[in-house]
Design an enzyme around this catalytic site. Structure first.
Site, PDB file in Angstrom:
ATOM      1  N   LYS A  53      41.284 -10.710 -27.008  1.00 47.96           N
ATOM      2  CA  LYS A  53      42.481  -9.743 -26.467  1.00 47.96           C
ATOM      3  C   LYS A  53      42.110  -9.557 -24.954  1.00 47.96           C
ATOM      4  O   LYS A  53      42.916  -9.463 -24.229  1.00 47.96           O
ATOM      5  CB  LYS A  53      42.585  -8.815 -27.504  1.00 47.96           C
ATOM      6  CG  LYS A  53      43.285  -8.899 -28.610  1.00 47.96           C
ATOM      7  CD  LYS A  53      43.438  -7.573 -29.800  1.00 47.96           C
ATOM      8  CE  LYS A  53      43.924  -7.925 -31.098  1.00 47.96           C
ATOM      9  NZ  LYS A  53      43.943  -6.792 -31.935  1.00 47.96           N
ATOM     10  N   GLN A  97      41.476  -1.398 -32.947  1.00 52.39           N
ATOM     11  CA  GLN A  97      41.321  -2.338 -34.013  1.00 52.39           C
ATOM     12  C   GLN A  97      41.239  -1.965 -35.382  1.00 52.39           C
ATOM     13  O   GLN A  97      40.368  -1.119 -35.702  1.00 52.39           O
ATOM     14  CB  GLN A  97      40.108  -3.216 -33.491  1.00 52.39           C
ATOM     15  CG  GLN A  97      40.054  -4.721 -34.086  1.00 52.39           C
ATOM     16  CD  GLN A  97      41.263  -5.602 -33.860  1.00 52.39           C
ATOM     17  OE1 GLN A  97      41.919  -5.608 -32.869  1.00 52.39           O
ATOM     18  NE2 GLN A  97      41.461  -6.303 -34.843  1.00 52.39           N
ATOM     19  N   ASP A 120      50.638  -1.626 -30.636  1.00 49.85           N
ATOM     20  CA  ASP A 120      50.683  -2.170 -31.898  1.00 49.85           C
ATOM     21  C   ASP A 120      51.756  -2.087 -32.773  1.00 49.85           C
ATOM     22  O   ASP A 120      51.937  -2.685 -33.717  1.00 49.85           O
ATOM     23  CB  ASP A 120      49.236  -1.894 -32.809  1.00 49.85           C
ATOM     24  CG  ASP A 120      48.195  -2.722 -32.760  1.00 49.85           C
ATOM     25  OD1 ASP A 120      48.339  -4.126 -32.718  1.00 49.85           O
ATOM     26  OD2 ASP A 120      47.135  -2.247 -32.828  1.00 49.85           O
TER      27      ASP A 120
HETATM   28  N1  GUN Z   1      43.505  -6.050 -37.497  1.00 50.74           N
HETATM   29  C1  GUN Z   1      44.316  -6.971 -38.097  1.00 50.74           C
HETATM   30  N2  GUN Z   1      45.370  -7.387 -37.377  1.00 50.74           N
HETATM   31  C2  GUN Z   1      45.535  -6.325 -36.381  1.00 50.74           C
HETATM   32  C3  GUN Z   1      46.332  -5.865 -35.248  1.00 50.74           C
HETATM   33  O1  GUN Z   1      47.480  -6.661 -35.270  1.00 50.74           O
HETATM   34  N3  GUN Z   1      46.119  -4.585 -34.651  1.00 50.74           N
HETATM   35  C4  GUN Z   1      44.801  -4.108 -34.818  1.00 50.74           C
HETATM   36  N4  GUN Z   1      44.809  -3.052 -34.118  1.00 50.74           N
HETATM   37  N5  GUN Z   1      44.160  -4.360 -35.589  1.00 50.74           N
HETATM   38  C5  GUN Z   1      44.274  -5.539 -36.614  1.00 50.74           C
END
Ligand code: GUN
Length: 289
Positions: A53, A97, A120
Site C-alpha cells: 500500500k 490494518q 477503508d
Molecule cells: N485486512 C484485510 N483486508 C483489509 C482491508 O481491506 N483493510 C484493512 N485495513 N485491513 C485489512
C-alpha cells in the site's frame, strides 16, 4: 475457455488515473493527499499488504505516514494516534490494518476514525451510507470487485448474484453495491444449506469465504462470471508455499469470465485505497461541492 479478467492491468489503469488526479490537485495549488497507515504487531501477511500500500502511494504522489507499533501497544495509544490524525489537516485518509492484536477492540478503534477520513469504509457512518445508497466512502475490496465486474457486465438488473461469505470487509458491502445495481443478491455463508445448488443458479459468483478451492466446477453455471476474492496460503508437497483462491479456477473453463489469484482482486484493492484517499482529499477541500 473462460476469459481471465486481468486485475493487474485494470489496477494499473486506476493507479494511472489516480496519479493524474494527484498531479492535477497539486498543479491547481492544492496539497498532496496524505494517507496515515497504522500497523499494530507483526502479522506477516499484514506486513506485506501494508508495504504494498505504501509503495503504491509513493508512486501515485500520495504522502504516506507509516506508523508501525509493537504488538503489545495499549489500546489507548492507538486511539490517541487516531485522534492525532483526525485533527491533522495534512492527513486525508486513515487506515488501521486488520486484524488487530486480541487485546485491542477493533470496533472501538474503527469507530474512532473520522468518517470523512475512513478510506477503508469500515466506520458505522460509512457502512450506513453504503446500505442507504447515500454516498460516503466505500470499502476498497468491494469497490475493486465492482470495477472487475464492470469490465465484463453492462447491466446487472435482475441478474442472480451469489456472494459466498458475509464478512464486514467484503461479503456484506459487495452485496449492498450489487443491490444498488438492481441485481438479485443471495448472501451465503458457512451455515448455508446446499451451497453448490444455490451457487449453480448464479449469473455472478463472488467468492469471499477464505476457503481454498471451495468453489468447484460443478458449482458454476455455464456462462457465469466468477470473482475470486480468496487469498489462501497453502503448502505444497515439496514444502513450498503459494497463494490460491477460493475457486478451483482450473475447473471453470465453462464460465464466461473468472479472476485469477494472484493478479485479480488483490491489485484492485490497493488501487481503490488510493482512489479513496484522493476522493477524501478532494472532499476536504474548501472548493469541493
Ligand atoms: N485486512 C484485510 N483486508 C483489509 C482491508 O481491506 N483493510 C484493512 N485495513 N485491513 C485489512
Amino acid at each position: 475457455m473462460a476469459q481471465i479478467i486481468d486485475g493487474k492491468a485494470l489496477a494499473a489503469q486506476v493507479l494511472e488515473r489516480t496519479a493524474k488526479d494527484v498531479a492535477d490537485m497539486i498543479a491547481g495549488g492544492g496539497v498532496a493527499p496524505g494517507l496515515a497507515v497504522i500497523l499494530v504487531g507483526n502479522d506477516p501477511a499484514s506486513e506485506v499488504y501494508v508495504g504494498r500500500k505504501i509503495a503504491q502511494c509513493r508512486k501515485a504522489g500520495i504522502l504516506s505516514l507509516e506508523h508501525r507499533l509493537p504488538a503489545d501497544t495499549p489500546q489507548a495509544d492507538v486511539l490517541a494516534l487516531i485522534d492525532q490524525f483526525n485533527a491533522d489537516p495534512a492527513v486525508h485518509g486513515i487506515l488501521v490494518q486488520l486484524p488487530l492484536p486480541k487485546h485491542i477492540n477493533a470496533a472501538l478503534v474503527l469507530d474512532r476514525i473520522d468518517p470523512a477520513k475512513d478510506v477503508d469504509g469500515f466506520h458505522p457512518v460509512n457502512v450506513g451510507r453504503l446500505s442507504t445508497g447515500t454516498g460516503g466512502l466505500v470499502p476498497c475490496t468491494p469497490l475493486g470487485v465492482m470495477l472487475l465486474l464492470d469490465s465484463v457486465i453492462d447491466d446487472y438488473r435482475g441478474l442472480n448474484v451469489v456472494v459466498i461469505g458475509k464478512s464486514n470487509i467484503v461479503g456484506k458491502p459487495v452485496s449492498m453495491l450489487l443491490l444498488e445495481r438492481e441485481a438479485t443478491v443471495t448472501v451465503t455463508h458457512i451455515e448455508t444449506r446446499d451451497l453448490p445448488d444455490v451457487a449453480r443458479k448464479a449469473d455472478i459468483i463472488v467468492a469471499a469465504a477464505g476457503a481454498p478451492h471451495l468453489v468447484r466446477g460443478y458449482w458454476v453455471k455455464p456462462g457465469a462470471v466468477v470473482i475470486d476474492v480468496g487469498i489462501n496460503r497453502v503448502t505444497d508437497h515439496d514444502g513450498k508455499t503459494r497463494l490460491i483462491g477460493d475457486c478451483a479456477t482450473h475447473e471453470l473453463d465453462h464460465a464466461k469470465a473468472v479472476t485469477p489469484v494472484p493478479g485479480g482482486v488483490g491489485p484492485m484493492t490497493i488501487a481503490c485505497l488510493l482512489s479513496n484517499t484522493v476522493l477524501a482529499a478532494k472532499r476536504s477541500s474548501p472548493d469541493f461541492q
